[in-house]
Design an enzyme around this catalytic site. Sequence first.
Site, short mmCIF file in Angstrom:
data_model
loop_
_atom_site.label_atom_id
_atom_site.label_comp_id
_atom_site.label_asym_id
_atom_site.label_seq_id
_atom_site.Cartn_x
_atom_site.Cartn_y
_atom_site.Cartn_z
N LYS A 112 0.85 -1.19 0.00
CA LYS A 112 0.00 0.00 0.00
C LYS A 112 0.89 1.24 0.00
O LYS A 112 1.90 1.28 0.71
CB LYS A 112 -0.90 -0.04 1.24
CG LYS A 112 -1.95 1.07 1.32
CD LYS A 112 -2.82 0.86 2.57
CE LYS A 112 -3.91 1.89 2.72
NZ LYS A 112 -4.75 1.65 3.92
N SER A 150 -9.62 1.77 3.04
CA SER A 150 -8.75 2.53 2.17
C SER A 150 -7.74 1.67 1.40
O SER A 150 -7.20 2.11 0.39
CB SER A 150 -7.97 3.56 2.98
OG SER A 150 -7.12 2.92 3.92
N SER A 209 -9.71 -0.61 7.18
CA SER A 209 -9.13 -0.40 5.86
C SER A 209 -8.45 -1.60 5.22
O SER A 209 -8.13 -1.57 4.04
CB SER A 209 -8.13 0.77 5.91
OG SER A 209 -8.83 1.98 5.86
#
Lengths: 96, 495, 482
Positions: free
Chosen positions: B79, B154, B178
């Site tokens: 990420k 996210s 997330s």
Amino acid sequence: MKISMAEVEHVARLARLELTPEEKEKFTHQLNDILEFAAKLQAIDTEGVPPTSHVLNLKNVWREDEVHDWLTQEEALANAPAAADGCFQVPRIIEE
Amino acid sequence: MEIYDLTAHELSRLLKAREISAAELTEAVLERVDEVEPAVRAYVTVTREEALAAARRVDEARARGEDLGPLAGIPMAVKDNMCTRTVRTTCSSRILENFIPPYDATVVERLAAAGTVMIGKTNLDEFAMGSSTENSAFFTTRNPWDLERVPGGSSGGSAAAVAAGEAVFSLGSDTGGSIRQPASLCSVVGLKPTYGRVSRFGLVAFASSLDQIGPLTKDVTDCALVMNVISGWDKMDSTSAPVEVPDFTQFLGREVRGLKIGLPREFFAEGIDREVKEIILTAVRVLEGLGAVVEETSLPHSDYSLPVYYILAPAEASSNLARFDGVRYGLRVDAPDLISMYGQTRSRGFGAEVRRRIIIGTYALSSGYYDAYYKKAQQVRTLIKQDFDRAFEKYDVLITPTSPTPAFKIGEKADNPIQMYLSDICTIPVNLAGIPGLSIPCGFTAEGLPVGMQLLGKPFAEGTLLQVAYAYEQSTDHHKKRPPLAGAAGGERHA
Amino acid sequence: MRKEDLETVIGLEVHVELATKSKIFCSCSTEFGAPPNTHVCPICLGLPGVLPVLNKKALEYAVRAALALNCEIAPFSKFDRKNYFYPDLPKAYQISQYDQPLAYGGYVDIEVNGEKRRIRIKRVHLEEDAGKLLHAGDDIAGAATSLVDFNRSGVPLIEIVSEPDIRSPEEARLYLMKLKTILEYLGVSDCKMEEGSLRCDANLSVRPRGAKELGTKTEIKNMNSFRAVFKGLEYEERRQKEALAAGEEIVQETRHWDENRSVTVSMRGKEEAHDYRYFPDPDLVPLIIDRAWVEEIRRSLPELPDARRERFQREYGLPAYDAEVLTASRTLADFYDECVRLFPDPKAVSNFVMSEVLRLLNAEGKDIVDTPLTPQHLAKLLGLVKEGTISGKIAKDVFEEVFKTGRDPAEIVKERGLVQISDEGELARIVDEVLAANPAVVADYRGGKEKAFTFLVGQVMKATRGKANPALVNKLLKEKLS
């Protein structure tokens, strides 16, 4: 608790954010929704309840006093938007 | 099945047997990226050359007869809010668009030491604030199961990349759901470990007391393998726990007979999609069939989780994001004086959701409101945590839906913050309590959208969660389904 | 209100850089004076993703200082974030301690006009220093751009906050001097105001003598020397008293000491906007300091200035003034103690140190440890005087050379042929010659002119180039003139 547009302006200033007039209005509206939603908490009796800052019961975490070099001056300044004389450069400072 | 459809443990066998080289595997995954990325858009940055070089190093090491771990040569994605030395780390924000960190996050370092091959950095909601990746300053990632829908967030890029075969596994970060919510929406396994289990050093902080890094994988075994690498105390993170790390694979295959499972009723109440609820209860019956004892229970303060979270997380974020000031790195909007440089840089550098949260957080901490908001929220956080403590006196595992709904349409909730925040209603309490939470695929809606089941455990009992999840996974085949992506993307369909 | 009826109330906030090798939350060096941005890392530059880890030595030094200032060490303490934007503050928050400081409730005794005054200490807490701003022009506003050097960012600081117990600028100066002496004794800081390792802000208000409530205070910043603290507070005290005497009101504000113009200047409007939004730093865990460790640190504290001064008076029989001077710095007091151990005549040592040693140290602006002079040298030199090998006057000459070169005094004496003439026969011959050469002076002396005797002694010394044993010269002259 209601947040006014003036308060939003004050808080934006504290946070160093410049908002457009439309944003101010929209944010004031949305923040009120969020605060209204947060107002739910006022209904709970928290008398004597300790606040949780950390979920783990850790304490006394430290390291020894040892020096390790890491970045060179060049590496330190590599991402700087502006640099001069080995330093980060910022525009004129006029106090608020 | 295609190479890119295989799990890490399957690929590991092929690599060990030299049926495939790490370089070939990496090329195969990069090809898959080329093929589906135009449709999925999971990556902010693809590190093709670095990946191939890393893969070749693994092959060389193997040729020298070095003893390599099970993840050596496995292509993975990180990420884009975890720092990678020499590779830009953007947090999907304009303010960090060109930021190249001079250091690696601890997890990145550990994965590199384990011989994994980083394919690239995945898209996220800007600074991990959001549940759909629509808040990325660059573009929205699409759900590989339905390109009209969000992948969740996210860590939407990380979840979509794994689901689409663009990475064998990925790392996400989870502050309020997330990792788990996008895992659920994309039908992959996602684990938010116990707070303190995995070092946060190098993770760009959103809300420091809630953030935790964890894996997104194709199945439970891979999750255990990644956890083995990334877990453990780190001298660079004062909040990392000095707790022993077991070999998580040892929990796989242990039976669940007699384990006590609680179903907290608040998580099956109003606001949970009826179909989702049915799918979860069906999954629970599978576990019951394996001998687990299932009972209904209650976490009475759960309803307060969302307001607590939407005070604490923005408050911490307002402070964590203050450092983006245009002085040392990142975007600077030139202005004649410092104050206007600050204001313009931060206003142009941050998107609307980030600014909204900075403002709410600044407000909650400002003088006169601290006790009413921040302190009150911390106190209620204590009550929420105590609910879980009490539940775990009785139960080994709690089960809830991961997300109240399956993947929603892009744009559907974009301008309604509260509606968006409700996506995390089942996952947020877990971060507040600091306990581990695992989302595993447990079925599909009539429309074919994935549904995830959330398993919750005691602090540092990730092993128990993996044990239960593995038992479930072995009895079902949801985890083996792959999205019908090539067709949808208009790409070439592989036979 | 007449100025004479007003009393001054001062509280000081003193920041002291701790002398650790590495910074408080990262492993960068704390060395002063390095090229800009060479002692920096992702952590003290506040890069995204970094986390702080506390330096144990910084904590130990803070505990040491707090104990020496008679504080209680808090059973529970934590770090908080103080949020504000400034280019020298990399994270836009300073890690500090807000409502649960490391230590509280201490005091420092000072002596004002021979009277003991106790200044209470409210709290001592740990925090990180900011970087340094350099301006192209002569002040902030005049410069088109400013430069930032983060070498100092993250150097450990303790903040020592006094109660408003100080009643005059002179007391403030004495308190600050005392703090400096104590901290130097502890070895926790080098306390150099000129390098910024000791900094002082003050709160000052005036009120009618005898009043209970405090008057409206101003905060005075930028006083960068002991002299500036005294001058700045003196100015501000006068300004406030005159304002009140003229019936004006004091405005609560921050004022800046302008060294060049010798005035304090209002920075009105610049502080009101501050709302630091303190909250517990989630990246750091609480401090629950082990009592046994505190006691261990307490036992390891050196003898502090007050105790040492009293011991010097008691044990060495020194007058209060000498004891005060000799204990003003730990290095000097250590030097003195060691000299007395080697040459057990405290008064002789003190006389020599107070006159000769301090004269040269002051002249060169040095600390005793920065010179080649050792206690062994001084003890040996005084021994040479005592055993009559050299005279006290010669000793001063020899000392100057020892002080400069660190050579052995006995060798210098030998090499330069400075051994005192104590041979009675030889001296008697010289005395006879002097008497013979100065019949008029001899007559004066015999006529009752005492001064003539001194002249004759001088002549003998001159003839021997100072090497004659003065006592013997006296004795011989007396005998021969009687």
